[in-house]
Design an enzyme around this catalytic site. Structure first.
Site, PDB file in Angstrom:
ATOM      1  N   ASN A  40       0.872  -1.172   0.000  1.00 49.06           N
ATOM      2  CA  ASN A  40       0.000   0.000   0.000  1.00 49.06           C
ATOM      3  C   ASN A  40       0.909   1.222   0.000  1.00 49.06           C
ATOM      4  OD1 ASN A  40      -1.783   2.036   0.510  1.00 49.06           O
ATOM      5  ND2 ASN A  40      -2.633   1.150   2.399  1.00 49.06           N
TER       6      ASN A  40
ATOM      7  N   HIS B 229     -12.707   2.517   0.426  1.00 46.86           N
ATOM      8  CA  HIS B 229     -12.618   1.510   1.501  1.00 46.86           C
ATOM      9  C   HIS B 229     -13.271   0.193   1.073  1.00 46.86           C
ATOM     10  CE1 HIS B 229     -12.593   4.945   4.721  1.00 46.86           C
ATOM     11  NE2 HIS B 229     -11.354   4.588   4.428  1.00 46.86           N
TER      12      HIS B 229
ATOM     13  N   GLU C  80      -7.610  -5.485   5.580  1.00 47.10           N
ATOM     14  CA  GLU C  80      -7.550  -5.169   4.156  1.00 47.10           C
ATOM     15  C   GLU C  80      -6.421  -5.917   3.452  1.00 47.10           C
ATOM     16  OE1 GLU C  80      -8.087  -1.049   5.695  1.00 47.10           O
ATOM     17  OE2 GLU C  80      -8.709  -0.634   3.651  1.00 47.10           O
TER      18      GLU C  80
ATOM     19  N   ARG D 224     -11.613  15.342   7.568  1.00 42.90           N
ATOM     20  CA  ARG D 224     -12.479  15.658   6.416  1.00 42.90           C
ATOM     21  C   ARG D 224     -13.892  15.950   6.893  1.00 42.90           C
ATOM     22  NH1 ARG D 224     -11.032  10.277   3.540  1.00 42.90           N
ATOM     23  NH2 ARG D 224      -8.772  10.486   3.527  1.00 42.90           N
TER      24      ARG D 224
ATOM     25  N   ARG E 290      -2.607  -2.217  -3.402  1.00 44.09           N
ATOM     26  CA  ARG E 290      -3.821  -1.443  -3.180  1.00 44.09           C
ATOM     27  C   ARG E 290      -3.788  -0.258  -4.155  1.00 44.09           C
ATOM     28  NH1 ARG E 290      -5.166   3.089   1.163  1.00 44.09           N
ATOM     29  NH2 ARG E 290      -7.376   3.204   0.751  1.00 44.09           N
TER      30      ARG E 290
END
Ligand code: ADP
Length: 415
Positions: free
Chosen positions: A7, A182, A390, A246, A93
């Site tokens: 990643n 996600h 993940e 955010r 990823r």
């Protein structure tokens, strides 16, 4: 047989080497401060044999970081792999696959060009993902590499849920629509939730699940019959829930208003909604939920407000998604906050009794670290704590693509 999962972010490179059969993590690590001139770069690697070891390393770019990581993983004295050939595939990823990449995809020159094109939609995320891929292609040219897209699991969302009510041409010309992110995490926890529901006699096709991924970034998905029908993030990862920094959902005209009032540029607005909002902006204290909870408990009013807005937004989405699916069988909580914050789970579930959600207060406080139902036996809706993984999901998806490669070619029958 081992799968390397990568990643690569803007200034970091996270990796895990996973045994393809047992799914055991053989080594994992993080190269940080990649390309950051002001800070000492380092690689923190953890293996069963040596535990956590920190290596100082100057890394100007992802290629250099990957070279270092590759050397660490393949150095026989480190005991991770004895021969490079033990690594049978690399799974990357990749944040944005757009409408083109809706499945994990074997990386070819054509795929690379396609992912590059998608950088317009994710200018912060796709370029470092690509840097990681290119570094691996250079260092390990013979090993098949697979791109696993964060958007892919959401590809089943119907048009009435992914379209924005803007002039239609912006969709066709610029790809403006909801994509969602996600996906790998939502997919992983959905798989486990479906197994748990099946034990209660609820089969996949009949199931209605809301998954909530609450980390630094936060998103939710409505998963009906095992397929995503709606999700809270949009064209970018800014829409939807309140996050660490955010904003999540806004009246879009606020941005126009602020641009005028602050005489702000496009990049100022971008910074405000991405880096200065969310828990950080509301609390004025921290983007980290642990700090916010602690301050709220001590009476810090703006932290209490941040917590309240955060949980209310999630509750609102649970209601919306129950309506979208015509009912609800399970709410899944995952990622840093979802897995570890009884306070958030309790506040989200509070008031959802009318939907059949009844949280077991004691289980909610005490359970941690494994997949478990936190609802009371009488609760119609399960409240599932499911730790996400993940990297494991990326390894599985990578294996699926590799297995397809080695399968015999389908027989062509003459018409
Ligand atoms: P990332 O999105 O970077 O992978 P994580 O999934 O690790 O992030 O989630 C980070 C968030 O989880 C932070 O807001 C952190 O405060 C929160 N978190 C971790 N542990 C706890 C806890 N015990 N209670 C509340 N929040 C927690």
């Amino acid at each position: 047989m081992k799968i390397l999962v990568l990643n690569s972010g803007s200034s970091s490179l996270k990796y895990q080497l996973i045994d393809a059969e047992t799914e055991e993590v053989v080594a994992k690590g993080l190269a940080e401060c990649v390309g950051v001139a002001q800070r000492q770069g380092r690689i923190i690697q953890e293996t069963k044999r040596d535990g956590k070891v920190v290596f100082d390393a100057e890394m100007d770019c992802h290629d250099e970081a990957m070279t270092r990581v590759f050397a660490l993983l393949t150095d026989p004295s480190k005991g991770v792999v004895q021969r490079v050939e033990e690594i049978v595939a690399i799974g990357h990823r990749v944040v944005h696959g757009g409408e083109k990449f809706v499945q994990p995809t074997l990386i070819t020159d054509e795929v690379l060009a396609g992912v590059e094109k998608m950088s317009q939609l994710a200018p912060l995320h796709n370029p470092p993902n690509l840097d990681g891929i290119r570094a691996c292609l250079r260092l390990m040219p013979g090993i098949p590499q697979v791109a696993v897209f964060d958007t892919a699991f959401h590809a089943t969302i119907p048009d009435y849920a992914y379209m924005y009510a803007l002039p239609y041409d912006y969709y066709t010309a610029f790809g403006v629509r909801r994509y969602g992110f996600h996906g790998t995490s939502h997919q992983y926890v959905t798989g486990i939730a479906l197994e748990m529901l099946a034990k209660d006699g609820i089969e996949r096709e009949a199931s209605r699940i809301v998954t909530t991924h609450l980390g630094n970034g936060c998103s939710m998905a409505a998963v009906k019959g095992g397929r995503v029908v709606d999700t809270s993030m949009g064209l970018t990862p800014v829409e939807g829930l309140v996050m660490g920094t955010r904003s999540g959902d806004l009246d879009p005209a606020i941005l126009v208003y602020l641009a005028r009032r602050l005489e702000a540029s496009v990049s100022d607005i971008d910074r405000i909604i991405n880096k200065e909002s969310g828990l950080q902006g509301l609390s004025g204290l921290s983007s980290d939920m642990r700090d916010v909870e602690e301050a709220a408990a001590k009476g810090h009013a703006r932290s209490e407000l941040a917590l309240a807005v955060f949980c209310y937004r999630i509750r609102k989405y649970v209601g919306a998604y129950a309506a979208a699916m015509g009912g609800l069988d399970a709410i899944v909580f995952t990622a840093g906050i979802g897995e570890n914050s009884p306070v958030v789970r309790e506040r989200v579930c509070r008031g959802l009794g009318f939907l059949g959600v009844e949280l077991d207060a004691k289980k909610n406080e005490t359970e941690r670290g494994h997949a478990v139902n936190l609802a009371t036996p009488a609760s119609r809706v399960r409240v599932l704590l499911i730790p996400t993984n993940e990297e494991r999901m990326i390894a599985r998806e990578t294996m699926r693509v590799i297995a397809g490669l080695s399968a015999p070619a389908p027989r062509v029958t003459e018409p």
